[in-house]
Design an enzyme around this catalytic site. Structure first.
Site, PDB file in Angstrom:
ATOM      1  N   ASP A  81     -11.627  -0.459  -4.275  1.00  0.00           N
ATOM      2  CA  ASP A  81     -12.137  -0.234  -2.926  1.00  0.00           C
ATOM      3  C   ASP A  81     -11.072   0.451  -2.079  1.00  0.00           C
ATOM      4  O   ASP A  81      -9.871   0.233  -2.265  1.00  0.00           O
ATOM      5  CB  ASP A  81     -12.522  -1.565  -2.262  1.00  0.00           C
ATOM      6  N   ASP A  83     -10.232   0.953   2.005  1.00  0.00           N
ATOM      7  CA  ASP A  83     -10.541   0.569   3.387  1.00  0.00           C
ATOM      8  C   ASP A  83      -9.790   1.478   4.345  1.00  0.00           C
ATOM      9  O   ASP A  83      -8.674   1.941   4.056  1.00  0.00           O
ATOM     10  CB  ASP A  83     -10.144  -0.882   3.640  1.00  0.00           C
ATOM     11  N   ASP A 163      -2.930 -10.125   7.093  1.00  0.00           N
ATOM     12  CA  ASP A 163      -2.463 -11.381   6.512  1.00  0.00           C
ATOM     13  C   ASP A 163      -1.098 -11.263   5.854  1.00  0.00           C
ATOM     14  O   ASP A 163      -0.144 -11.918   6.262  1.00  0.00           O
ATOM     15  CB  ASP A 163      -3.508 -11.948   5.538  1.00  0.00           C
TER      16      ASP A 163
END
Length: 461
Positions: A81, A83, A163
């Site tokens: 993926d 992003d 995070d």
């Protein structure tokens, strides 16, 4: 376009926020890494991701490849993926792409669809303690968990809100540089996973970060920094505040990663498995060792199938993880005088109901789980035409594989798994002989005849 950006900046100032966000986030030490000093190339980035980046840039917005895609490219991996982070608001991104959709309440995002590939675009997040423009933009629970977070900010604020340091890296398609706000490149070099900011606060904001720490550590073969792992032991119970549906998705990410066995052992080490599967954890602690062997062998098989690019159904995975709790409840029901089959059905329903309080199980999977379990009672019945009927059952293969798991774990089933293995490898005549010579597992309870009043029922079904 410029007027929109100016208005957003003025709105932040009116509400008391520093326009650059320097008072709202921890201090960062930005490092800009030029193209010659890193291995990322555009040829390693998917064409849809590049299209989104270029269109946002051409519309005078900032746009960067961010997070796991950058991290994995730096590690020489192939991201699944890509992003993107931008200063464009979700509605503005949506307006640029007809092939997009707005999603999410807790975090409003845009998904840009290119066939089966989805490019996720998020607006730079500001610090949630900064004054929000409306009461609906940021909201926390009594435990400190963020329930809603649509406070927008700068790229620096966005980086320090992420995070882990290794996920706070931004790749610029304009000049091919990497922006590192949290010393993530150094942690990649050391192969260490470290939370940005105070670990306890970050886990309270989103307890799922504890699961992500395990998942990334296993996936990347990183160690978890001491200050990042220490609070997990004390805060594991905060997972009880997370919606069960979200935790179901997280379990699939953890267990279908290709490294399920290592993940399972690490989850138990940090007391996280018991938060996700409280019933099985009790049974593992109190029951026979074969319970642990069964789960671990099921996870080994899952990892093998994923490496071989074979499908893995969550139903079989959950049937294996919940089997220790199911068997304990089943034995308890039989001990109370309930016949075996109803005892199993009652145990299955109870175990699934309890589990759904922790991680939800979609009905399409729970129904298949029950069939796999119930067929364990039917597999010993092989005489006559029962074996031929059984082998045509749509859940036979899963039930047979589960039977082999039980035997591999050390459960004594009188060679039943080998019998079914030989039966499937035999021709029709040999199968008939095997069925005729198969011993019946025991007398079946006599069924009471129903009494009918009036005319007899029709034989048509």
């Amino acid at each position: 376009m410029v007027l929109k950006k100016a208005k957003r900046l003025w709105d932040r100032v009116k509400n008391g926020a520093n326009p650059l966000g320097s008072e709202e986030t921890p201090q960062s030490q930005l490092k800009i890494i030029p193209r010659d000093n890193h291995p990322i190339s555009r040829k390693d980035i998917s064409s849809p991701a590049l299209k989104v980046l270029y269109r946002l840039n051409n519309a005078d917005y900032q746009a960067y490849l961010v997070g796991g895609g950058v991290r994995d490219l730096l590690l020489g991996l192939h991201p699944k993926d890509f992003d993107i982070a931008t200063d464009a608001h979700p509605e503005e991104v949506h307006g640029l792409f007809k092939n997009s959709r707005l999603i999410g309440r807790r975090f409003k995002l845009v998904h840009v669809l290119f066939g089966r590939e989805v490019i996720e675009v998020a607006t730079f997040r500001g610090h949630h303690e900064a004054p929000a423009l409306s009461a609906n933009e940021s909201k926390s629970s009594e435990h400190g968990m963020l329930l809603r977070d649509n406070v927008y900010g700068t790229m620096e604020e966005d980086a320090l809100r992420r995070d882990f340091t290794v996920n706070a890296l931004y790749y610029c398609v304009k000049d091919f540089t990497i922006y590192d706000y949290a010393n993530g490149l150094e942690d990649i070099r050391k192969r260490e996973l470290r939370l940005i900011g105070d670990p306890e606060t970050r886990y309270r904001e989103d307890p799922v970060r504890m699961l992500r720490a395990v998942r990334f550590a296993v996936k990347l073969d990183f160690t978890i920094a001491a200050e990042t792992e220490k609070p997990i032991f004390e805060l594991a119970s905060l997972l009880g505040n997370i919606p069960a549906a979200r935790l179901f998705d997280e379990v699939l990410k953890l267990m279908l990663s290709g490294k399920a066995l290592t993940t399972f052992r690490m989850l138990r080490h940090y007391n996280l498995f018991g938060q996700l599967f409280p019933g099985p954890e009790r049974s593992l602690n109190q029951g026979p060792e074969r319970y642990l062997r069964l789960i671990e062998q099921a996870l080994v098989n899952t990892d093998t199938r994923i490496k071989q690019k074979k499908p893995v159904t969550p139903a079989f995975l959950y049937a294996s993880l919940l089997w220790p709790a199911l068997e304990d409840q089943w034995e308890k029901n039989k001990g109370n005088g309930t016949p075996p089959f109803p005892a199993l059905q009652q145990a299955a329903q109870k175990v699934i109901n309890i589990q759904c309080k922790s991680t939800s199980i979609p009905k399409r999977f729970s129904l298949n789980m029950k069939e796999i379990w119930e067929l364990q009672l039917r597999l010993p019945r092989r005489s006559g035409n029962k074996a031929a009927q059984m082998i045509s059952h749509p859940r036979f293969r899963a039930a047979y594989d589960f039977l082999l798991l039980r035997e591999e774990s050390g459960e004594n089933l009188d060679g039943l798994g080998q019998w079914w293995t030989d039966y499937q490898a035999s021709d029709e005549n040999a199968q008939r002989k095997m069925s005729n010579s198969a011993k019946h597992p025991g007398p079946r309870p006599r069924r009471r005849k129903k009494r009918y009043s009036g005319s007899p029922p029709s034989s048509n079904r």
